[in-house]
Design a protein around this motif. Structure first.
Motif, PDB file in Angstrom:
ATOM      1  N   UNK A  97       3.487   6.098  -5.370  1.00  0.00           N
ATOM      2  CA  UNK A  97       3.347   6.249  -6.821  1.00  0.00           C
ATOM      3  C   UNK A  97       2.209   7.206  -7.162  1.00  0.00           C
ATOM      4  N   UNK A  98       1.103   7.094  -6.459  1.00  0.00           N
ATOM      5  CA  UNK A  98      -0.039   7.985  -6.703  1.00  0.00           C
ATOM      6  C   UNK A  98       0.329   9.415  -6.344  1.00  0.00           C
ATOM      7  N   UNK A  99       1.041   9.611  -5.239  1.00  0.00           N
ATOM      8  CA  UNK A  99       1.467  10.962  -4.850  1.00  0.00           C
ATOM      9  C   UNK A  99       2.374  11.570  -5.919  1.00  0.00           C
ATOM     10  N   UNK A 100       3.302  10.773  -6.462  1.00  0.00           N
ATOM     11  CA  UNK A 100       4.199  11.283  -7.515  1.00  0.00           C
ATOM     12  C   UNK A 100       3.407  11.623  -8.778  1.00  0.00           C
ATOM     13  N   UNK A 101       2.414  10.799  -9.106  1.00  0.00           N
ATOM     14  CA  UNK A 101       1.576  11.065 -10.271  1.00  0.00           C
ATOM     15  C   UNK A 101       0.757  12.343 -10.057  1.00  0.00           C
ATOM     16  N   UNK A 102       0.195  12.505  -8.858  1.00  0.00           N
ATOM     17  CA  UNK A 102      -0.548  13.736  -8.540  1.00  0.00           C
ATOM     18  C   UNK A 102       0.345  14.965  -8.682  1.00  0.00           C
ATOM     19  N   UNK A 103       1.565  14.877  -8.173  1.00  0.00           N
ATOM     20  CA  UNK A 103       2.496  16.005  -8.262  1.00  0.00           C
ATOM     21  C   UNK A 103       2.818  16.315  -9.721  1.00  0.00           C
ATOM     22  N   UNK A 150       0.834  -1.202   0.000  1.00  0.00           N
ATOM     23  CA  UNK A 150       0.000   0.000   0.000  1.00  0.00           C
ATOM     24  C   UNK A 150       0.870   1.256   0.000  1.00  0.00           C
ATOM     25  N   UNK A 151       1.930   1.247   0.792  1.00  0.00           N
ATOM     26  CA  UNK A 151       2.823   2.410   0.842  1.00  0.00           C
ATOM     27  C   UNK A 151       3.498   2.651  -0.501  1.00  0.00           C
ATOM     28  N   UNK A 152       3.885   1.587  -1.172  1.00  0.00           N
ATOM     29  CA  UNK A 152       4.490   1.718  -2.499  1.00  0.00           C
ATOM     30  C   UNK A 152       3.501   2.389  -3.450  1.00  0.00           C
ATOM     31  N   UNK A 153       2.265   1.904  -3.455  1.00  0.00           N
ATOM     32  CA  UNK A 153       1.267   2.461  -4.376  1.00  0.00           C
ATOM     33  C   UNK A 153       0.870   3.879  -3.995  1.00  0.00           C
TER      34      UNK A 153
END
Length: 115
Positions: A96-102, A90-93
Motif C-alpha cells: 500500500x505504501x509503495x502504491x501511494x509513493x508511486x 507487513x507485506x500488505x502495508x
C-alpha cells in the motif's frame, strides 16, 4: 499458514499482557515449572496459573505433567505462525505504501488555464 480468526484473536489477546509475554520468552529458552514461574513474579501462584492457562489456550505454550510438577514449554511452532501472520500484514502495508509513493510521484496534470 492456516490460522483462523479465532486463533489470531486468542494469540494476540494472550500476548497483550506483559507477564504472559515474559512467560513465553522464559519458556522458549527452557521449560519451567509453574511454581518456578510463579516465584519470578510478584503475584500469587493462582494468578500465574491463570496466565499460563491463557497462553495454553492460545497454543503459545504447552503444559506437561511430570510427577507432581506441571512443566510449561513455549510452543515455537505457534510463535512462528504468529510471526508469519505479522509478516503477511507487513507485506500488505508495504504494498500500500509503495502504491501511494508511486501515486505521489506522478506528475500533476496541467489544466487548460495553466497553459
Amino acid at each position: 499458514m492456516d490460522v483462523s480468526d479465532a486463533e489470531v484473536d486468542r494469540i494476540f489477546r494472550a500476548l497483550a499482557d506483559s507477564t504472559r509475554r515474559d512467560i513465553v520468552r522464559r519458556t522458549l529458552v527452557d521449560e519451567a515449572s509453574v511454581s518456578s514461574l510463579a516465584s519470578a513474579y510478584d503475584m500469587s501462584f493462582a494468578a500465574v496459573q491463570k496466565h499460563v492457562a491463557v497462553l495454553e489456550e492460545a497454543s503459545l505454550v504447552t503444559k506437561e505433567a511430570r510427577g507432581r510438577e506441571r512443566l510449561v514449554r513455549g510452543n515455537l511452532d505457534m510463535i512462528r505462525r504468529a510471526s508469519a501472520l505479522l509478516d503477511s500484514y507487513e507485506q500488505i502495508w508495504r504494498g500500500r505504501i509503495d502504491r501511494l509513493d508511486a501515486l505521489l510521484d506522478e506528475p500533476e496534470p496541467t489544466t487548460s488555464k495553466e497553459k
